[in-house]
Design a protein around this motif. Sequence first.
Motif, short mmCIF file in Angstrom:
data_model
loop_
_atom_site.label_atom_id
_atom_site.label_comp_id
_atom_site.label_asym_id
_atom_site.label_seq_id
_atom_site.Cartn_x
_atom_site.Cartn_y
_atom_site.Cartn_z
N ILE A 48 0.85 -1.20 0.00
CA ILE A 48 0.00 0.00 0.00
C ILE A 48 0.89 1.25 0.00
O ILE A 48 1.88 1.31 0.74
N ALA A 49 0.50 2.26 -0.78
CA ALA A 49 1.11 3.60 -0.68
C ALA A 49 0.05 4.51 -0.06
O ALA A 49 -1.09 4.54 -0.53
N ASP A 50 0.41 5.22 1.00
CA ASP A 50 -0.52 6.15 1.66
C ASP A 50 0.02 7.56 1.39
O ASP A 50 1.03 7.97 1.96
N LEU A 51 -0.67 8.29 0.50
CA LEU A 51 -0.14 9.58 0.02
C LEU A 51 -0.77 10.75 0.77
O LEU A 51 -1.98 10.81 0.94
N GLY A 52 0.08 11.70 1.20
CA GLY A 52 -0.40 12.81 2.04
C GLY A 52 -0.83 12.25 3.39
O GLY A 52 -1.88 12.59 3.92
N LEU A 73 3.75 8.57 2.52
CA LEU A 73 4.52 9.70 1.99
C LEU A 73 3.83 11.02 2.32
O LEU A 73 2.61 11.14 2.20
N ASP A 74 4.61 11.99 2.74
CA ASP A 74 4.09 13.33 2.97
C ASP A 74 5.20 14.33 2.68
O ASP A 74 6.40 14.04 2.81
N LEU A 75 4.78 15.54 2.33
CA LEU A 75 5.72 16.62 2.01
C LEU A 75 6.38 17.17 3.28
O LEU A 75 7.45 17.75 3.21
N SER A 102 6.81 14.31 -2.60
CA SER A 102 5.63 15.02 -3.08
C SER A 102 4.75 14.09 -3.92
O SER A 102 5.25 13.33 -4.75
N MET A 103 3.46 14.19 -3.68
CA MET A 103 2.50 13.32 -4.37
C MET A 103 2.45 13.57 -5.87
O MET A 103 1.89 12.77 -6.60
N TRP A 117 -3.75 4.69 -1.20
CA TRP A 117 -4.67 5.26 -0.23
C TRP A 117 -4.34 6.74 -0.08
O TRP A 117 -3.18 7.14 -0.17
N SER A 118 -5.36 7.57 0.14
CA SER A 118 -5.06 8.99 0.41
C SER A 118 -6.27 9.63 1.07
O SER A 118 -7.33 9.76 0.44
#
Length: 255
Positions: A48-52, A73-75, A102-103, A117-118
């Motif tokens: 799973i990638a969880d963005l932001g 991942l988050d900025l 960055s997304m 996921w986001s």
Amino acid sequence: MEKITIHEFDFALINEFFVELERQGPGSPEQTIKALGFIDNLSNKTKIADLGCGTGAQTMVLVQNTEATITALDLYDGSIDKLNATARKLGLQNRVKGIVGSMDNLPFQNDEFDIIWSEGAIANIGFEKGLNYWKRFLKKGGYIAVTYESWFTDERPAEIEKWWLDAVPEMGTIGYNISIMQKTGYIPVAAFTLPENCWIDNYFIPQKARQEEFLKKHVGNKTVEDMIAFLRREADLYSKYKQYYGYVFYIGKKM
Ligand code: SAM
């Protein structure tokens, strides 16, 4: 680091405010688990990638309710530090890794993930642009699950329309957003609205004490005063106009 633009200053300030809170946007463990219920074939091979991801409220729910491996991942590096510390504290650091990025420029391989996921974050890239760009990182048959600000009616009072169109210019109705999901190459699997407690109990109420504390810490700072006034207005507008908009979970399957 020297601040280059007012935008970066705002980003740093917003994150300094929110990093101390459990969530940075509306949501709840129950709704994350409900969305997970629409996804087939979960196993210990699932990626799973969880963005932001923010500080990882939903990331921890995902890792504790699956056997998956998650890249979050988050900025904002402060949120990622906190997320990685929580994962270590829970003994889950082998299955959750927080990274700064960055997304709209993801450091991933094509077809790398089973699920993207986001929660509360896709507006930063744009709903259509995000769905389009992120698709390449999903395997065929993989799932996308995002929450996104959505209108519940075709028309709404000008005051609330203006507020949201300034923040999220392409905000659309649920029907429109599902059509975008279909147009960008996903089979729509489910869409459901987050209940009010996700906003009130998990987003607005926890902010109250933090707002007082933040104003005290930054006494006399006009930008901070403006930011807190903005957040309070967001809460007031929600209680006045919540029948017109909310966050909706959209779940789709890559064709
Ligand atoms: N998912 C978390 C939650 O629901 O508690 C955080 C939601 S918060 C409303 C939006 C998050 O998106 C923030 O953590 C922010 O730092 C992050 N963000 C904003 N722009 C971003 C970008 N270009 N790439 C990655 N993350 C970004």
